[in-house]
Motif scaffolding. Structure first.
Motif, mmCIF file in Angstrom:
data_model
loop_
_atom_site.group_PDB
_atom_site.id
_atom_site.type_symbol
_atom_site.label_atom_id
_atom_site.label_comp_id
_atom_site.label_asym_id
_atom_site.label_seq_id
_atom_site.Cartn_x
_atom_site.Cartn_y
_atom_site.Cartn_z
ATOM 1 N N THR A 67 1.019 -0.661 -0.012
ATOM 2 C CA THR A 67 0.002 0.317 -0.060
ATOM 3 C C THR A 67 0.937 1.598 0.330
ATOM 4 O O THR A 67 1.938 1.570 1.324
ATOM 5 N N CYS A 68 0.870 2.695 -0.763
ATOM 6 C CA CYS A 68 1.557 3.107 -0.941
ATOM 7 C C CYS A 68 1.011 3.822 -1.958
ATOM 8 O O CYS A 68 -0.171 4.483 -2.034
ATOM 9 N N ILE A 69 1.573 5.480 -1.560
ATOM 10 C CA ILE A 69 0.927 6.639 -2.311
ATOM 11 C C ILE A 69 2.322 7.361 -3.444
ATOM 12 O O ILE A 69 2.725 7.044 -2.861
ATOM 13 N N THR A 70 1.491 7.834 -4.220
ATOM 14 C CA THR A 70 2.674 8.762 -5.543
ATOM 15 C C THR A 70 2.763 7.873 -5.827
ATOM 16 O O THR A 70 4.447 8.045 -5.877
ATOM 17 N N GLU A 71 3.343 6.680 -6.002
ATOM 18 C CA GLU A 71 3.767 5.497 -6.478
ATOM 19 C C GLU A 71 4.115 5.707 -8.330
ATOM 20 O O GLU A 71 2.798 6.163 -8.680
ATOM 21 N N SER A 72 4.743 4.686 -9.372
ATOM 22 C CA SER A 72 4.387 4.475 -10.142
ATOM 23 C C SER A 72 4.494 2.892 -10.607
ATOM 24 O O SER A 72 5.250 1.756 -9.743
ATOM 25 N N GLY A 73 4.785 2.804 -11.927
ATOM 26 C CA GLY A 73 4.628 1.175 -11.707
ATOM 27 C C GLY A 73 6.181 0.559 -11.965
ATOM 28 O O GLY A 73 6.533 0.118 -11.535
ATOM 29 N N GLN A 74 6.771 1.858 -12.732
ATOM 30 C CA GLN A 74 8.337 1.692 -12.522
ATOM 31 C C GLN A 74 9.633 0.858 -10.846
ATOM 32 O O GLN A 74 9.787 0.976 -10.914
ATOM 33 N N PHE A 75 8.210 2.643 -10.207
ATOM 34 C CA PHE A 75 8.728 2.148 -8.887
ATOM 35 C C PHE A 75 8.961 0.882 -8.625
ATOM 36 O O PHE A 75 9.625 0.230 -7.871
ATOM 37 N N LEU A 76 7.653 0.153 -8.425
ATOM 38 C CA LEU A 76 7.008 -1.082 -8.304
ATOM 39 C C LEU A 76 7.162 -1.542 -8.589
ATOM 40 O O LEU A 76 7.915 -3.355 -8.013
ATOM 41 N N ARG A 77 7.304 -2.448 -10.238
ATOM 42 C CA ARG A 77 9.046 -3.128 -9.995
ATOM 43 C C ARG A 77 10.023 -3.224 -10.356
ATOM 44 O O ARG A 77 10.950 -4.256 -9.561
ATOM 45 N N LYS A 78 10.609 -2.175 -9.957
ATOM 46 C CA LYS A 78 12.233 -1.909 -9.457
ATOM 47 C C LYS A 78 12.646 -2.149 -8.499
ATOM 48 O O LYS A 78 13.325 -2.889 -7.690
ATOM 49 N N LEU A 79 11.439 -2.114 -7.253
ATOM 50 C CA LEU A 79 10.598 -2.349 -6.044
ATOM 51 C C LEU A 79 11.350 -4.199 -5.096
ATOM 52 O O LEU A 79 11.942 -4.653 -5.134
ATOM 53 N N ILE A 80 10.712 -5.328 -6.820
ATOM 54 C CA ILE A 80 10.891 -6.243 -6.298
ATOM 55 C C ILE A 80 12.006 -6.587 -6.764
ATOM 56 O O ILE A 80 12.682 -7.575 -6.341
ATOM 57 N N HIS A 81 12.819 -5.437 -8.130
ATOM 58 C CA HIS A 81 14.295 -5.988 -8.094
ATOM 59 C C HIS A 81 14.826 -6.089 -6.414
ATOM 60 O O HIS A 81 16.198 -6.897 -6.721
ATOM 61 N N GLU A 82 15.137 -4.549 -6.461
ATOM 62 C CA GLU A 82 15.612 -4.598 -4.880
ATOM 63 C C GLU A 82 15.624 -5.674 -4.326
ATOM 64 O O GLU A 82 16.319 -5.296 -3.368
ATOM 65 N N ILE A 83 14.247 -6.211 -3.677
ATOM 66 C CA ILE A 83 14.332 -7.019 -3.188
ATOM 67 C C ILE A 83 14.919 -8.182 -3.302
ATOM 68 O O ILE A 83 15.561 -9.096 -2.877
ATOM 69 N N GLY A 84 14.847 -8.568 -4.298
ATOM 70 C CA GLY A 84 16.244 -9.911 -4.952
ATOM 71 C C GLY A 84 17.394 -9.537 -4.229
ATOM 72 O O GLY A 84 18.119 -10.393 -4.014
ATOM 73 N N LEU A 85 18.282 -8.271 -4.750
ATOM 74 C CA LEU A 85 19.202 -8.135 -4.791
ATOM 75 C C LEU A 85 19.489 -8.327 -2.709
ATOM 76 O O LEU A 85 20.526 -9.126 -2.483
ATOM 77 N N GLU A 86 18.393 -7.575 -2.641
ATOM 78 C CA GLU A 86 18.389 -7.566 -0.824
ATOM 79 C C GLU A 86 19.017 -8.642 -0.397
ATOM 80 O O GLU A 86 19.775 -9.415 0.678
#
Length: 350
Positions: A251-270
């Protein structure tokens, strides 16, 4: 609201906010054009307004002379005869043939509607897309934007892959192992992400956290960033895990589709691996939910049903706006800090 039986009455009720399911691969502008096409087409099936009348001079009943028969008078006719013939015409209201649908075309067209977009899902995302119809809908969409209601998404991911644009349709750049990833590790990481965003979220609200105003707003879930910020995560948790596939509920505000997809990428790296986002699905936007009957599938959208649903949505949104204002200004009167409030009383609700 009773179901309108004529096109003009139905047109007058087509105003407000509604939600439509958007499929991945479809742009918002394309979806908007499809909606307008369906509305215009449906209006054409209802009883239309009558043709506009016009005043025309017609012969008196029972009269018969050269002029009344429509024949050209001879040059030898006297002025007296011509004047006499003119008195044999009377004014009458008749249908204006220039206003006939065969001449003018359909009574309603795209230009008769003003369509405003709410949240703009990108072409790769699916889920709830908000629209505002006519001036009333535009004002309500603007009010929703000012209140910054959160949106909730399901982010579908897959461990073990990395691509150039963080989604599964892009070029694969890396393959990694994912056997070491567990539900506990994912949950711990998501809690850290939520904690970091929550601290930034509170600090950017520009309120004294020890004040009554901050307590009132926090208890109602109304704390919002007041300084220009990027995407803010309000809640994030693991919804489902079936390695290598997983689903994140965010759940978020002022997000974008690219931000959400990049978040999944960063979760994988972590997690010492890689991950790609296979799907972004918005299942909640303000008071609109994915499974509500008021959220339309595009193939089921009809003008009469749309008018009925928008009437209910407008009432719910107006009540919601009044409730939010009451919280703001009740706390404001107690603390005499109205100037610090994020939303002023002149906000339009249609």
């Amino acid at each position: 609201m009773s179901v309108p039986v004529t096109a003009p009455s139905l047109y007058r009720n087509l105003k407000g906010v509604f939600a439509v399911h958007k499929h991945a691969g479809v742009t918002c502008s394309t979806l908007g054009n499809i909606i307008l096409q369906k509305i215009v087409s449906d209006l054409g099936t209802y009883e239309q307004r009558p043709q506009k009348p016009m005043v025309k001079f017609v012969p008196r009943p029972g009269e018969n002379n050269l002029l009344l028969d429509g024949k050209r008078r001879s040059k030898s006719s006297t002025i007296a005869e011509r004047n006499l013939a003119m008195f044999n015409y009377v004014p009458a209201n008749v249908d204006d043939l220039f206003d006939h649908p065969s001449v003018q075309g359909p009574r309603y067209s795209y230009e008769d509607f003003e369509l405003t977009f709410g949240n703009m899902l990108d072409v790769l995302s699916s889920g709830i897309q908000l629209f505002g119809l006519q001036t009333t809908g535009k004002e309500m969409i603007n009010s929703l934007s000012r209140l910054r209601f959160p949106r909730s998404y399901y982010l579908y991911g897959k461990f073990g892959l990395a691509t150039t644009k963080f989604h599964n349709d892009a070029k694969v750049t890396e393959r990694t192992t994912w056997d070491h990833i567990s539900e506990t590790k994912i949950t711990r990481l998501l809690c850290m992400i939520q904690g970091s965003y929550r601290n930034a979220f509170i600090k950017s609200s520009n309120l004294d956290l020890d004040s009554q105003l901050a307590y009132e707003m926090a208890s109602k879930g109304l704390l919002r960033p007041q300084t220009p910020t990027g995407p803010m995560i309000m809640d994030i948790k693991l919804h489902k895990l079936n390695p290598p596939d997983f689903v994140i509920d965010i759940t978020c505000i002022t997000e974008s589709g690219q931000f959400l997809r990049k978040l999944i990428h960063e979760i994988g790296l972590e997690l010492r691996s890689t991950a790609i986002c296979t799907k972004v699905h918005c299942y909640r936007n303000a008071i609109f939910f994915d499974e509500d009957d008021s959220t339309f599938l595009i193939r089921e959208l009809k003008a009469d049903k749309l008018a009925e649903v928008m009437g209910k949505n407008n009432s719910n949104l107006i009540s919601l706006f009044k409730e939010k204002r009451a919280v703001y200004f009740t706390a404001s009167s107690a603390l005499d800090e109205e100037s610090n409030f994020p939303f002023q009383s002149n906000e339009s609700v249609g």
